[in-house]
Design an enzyme around this catalytic site. Sequence first.
Site, PDB file in Angstrom:
ATOM      1  N   TYR A   1      69.939  54.977 -67.272  1.00 32.41           N
ATOM      2  CA  TYR A   1      70.670  53.805 -67.730  1.00 32.41           C
ATOM      3  C   TYR A   1      70.925  52.903 -66.528  1.00 32.41           C
ATOM      4  O   TYR A   1      70.029  52.645 -65.740  1.00 32.41           O
ATOM      5  CB  TYR A   1      71.948  54.240 -68.463  1.00 32.41           C
ATOM      6  CG  TYR A   1      72.548  53.125 -69.286  1.00 32.41           C
ATOM      7  CD1 TYR A   1      71.755  52.381 -70.163  1.00 32.41           C
ATOM      8  CD2 TYR A   1      73.896  52.801 -69.192  1.00 32.41           C
ATOM      9  CE1 TYR A   1      72.283  51.354 -70.910  1.00 32.41           C
ATOM     10  CE2 TYR A   1      74.442  51.773 -69.950  1.00 32.41           C
ATOM     11  CZ  TYR A   1      73.625  51.045 -70.805  1.00 32.41           C
ATOM     12  OH  TYR A   1      74.150  50.031 -71.542  1.00 32.41           O
TER      13      TYR A   1
ATOM     14  N   LYS B   1      58.707  61.626 -94.489  1.00 32.68           N
ATOM     15  CA  LYS B   1      57.476  61.029 -93.944  1.00 32.68           C
ATOM     16  C   LYS B   1      57.525  61.031 -92.427  1.00 32.68           C
ATOM     17  O   LYS B   1      56.530  61.351 -91.760  1.00 32.68           O
ATOM     18  CB  LYS B   1      57.352  59.602 -94.466  1.00 32.68           C
ATOM     19  CG  LYS B   1      55.977  59.003 -94.297  1.00 32.68           C
ATOM     20  CD  LYS B   1      55.110  59.423 -95.445  1.00 32.68           C
ATOM     21  CE  LYS B   1      53.785  58.713 -95.431  1.00 32.68           C
ATOM     22  NZ  LYS B   1      53.049  58.925 -96.686  1.00 32.68           N
TER      23      LYS B   1
END
Length: 366
Positions: A19, A74
Amino acid sequence: MAVASTVPLTSREDLSLAYTPGVAQVCEAIAADPALTRELTWVGHTVAVVTDGSAVLGLGNIGPRAAMPVMEGKAVLFKQFGGVDAVPVCLDTQDTEQIIAVVKALAPSFGGINLEDIAAPRCFEIERRLDAELPIPVFHDDQHGTAIVVLAALRNAARLLGRDLGDLRVVVSGAGAAGIAVTKMLIAGGVDAGRVIVCDSKGTLYAERPDFAPGSEKAGLAAITNAGRVANGIEAALVGADVLIGVSGGQIAESAVAAMAPNSMIFALANPTPEVPPAIAGKYAAVVATGRSDFPNQINNVLAFPGIFRGALDAGAQRITEAMKLAAADAIAGIVAGDLRADQIVPSPLDPRVAPAVAAAVIAAT
């Protein structure tokens, strides 16, 4: 489903890299060269699975919230079989223009767009527009995934029976998204368009039928198929037919199936109830396939879409072409080509060879 980091975050040094301040260097690099997005972020291996919830499995128009479990499933299949990360995106609109605008706005976050469970005819316009306007692959799996696996299965069934695709009389029951795509894929793969008859709820498609909207997908198919201008319903179409492909969900009478040619092929793909019960189909056909996992020869889209997107992403493809689809069908068929049986014309969805073979074929066709 869950999101997990691929790097450790256990120290101040880790945080400073993952970060702030380290991430700023990555941002600046991408700002200077946007092409680095694929390399330096998840975009190069992540697709969006997008639906409006209007045509979910056999459940129909159940809306975006109820569609979420299917989209999550999916995404899990993408990861399991293709190593592709996927994010479900369920849109609370069924307006064509709004869907197109939202997906275009989201597209920078993804390397590809898998459209899912969007009703016809809206799905055709959405895919066509997004494919033309986005620089990443767009693929409506209900259309093309089904069509690719059907072509693979028919290639092998015909090979098993010593038949040539160009000589087959084919009846497609259903003229929605899957039926239209299957018909186009079979013609591209070598089936004679004039020997194909497509049926919808009103009967057979033929050029003189008066109820088609000009320029519609059905009108386009009617112009090139059914050279004999067979009218009426599926019973008339099936007389002497070699192949029945069911993608409609409607039931077909045993008497109609009995009128098919000897050594026929029946792919009754509706789920959970096939158009022709397998026990009935087996009385008349030499090869029977369904969409169910509890019968042999399951025609399952999972044989296609993980490898197709894996190959397209690895190749940096901007779209999924007809050549890629045909190559994918050949790759799927080739997995079991050396060991064909009436109960094995396609590989198992769990066969680990499938997705790598499809991905390699797609890359080669790029």
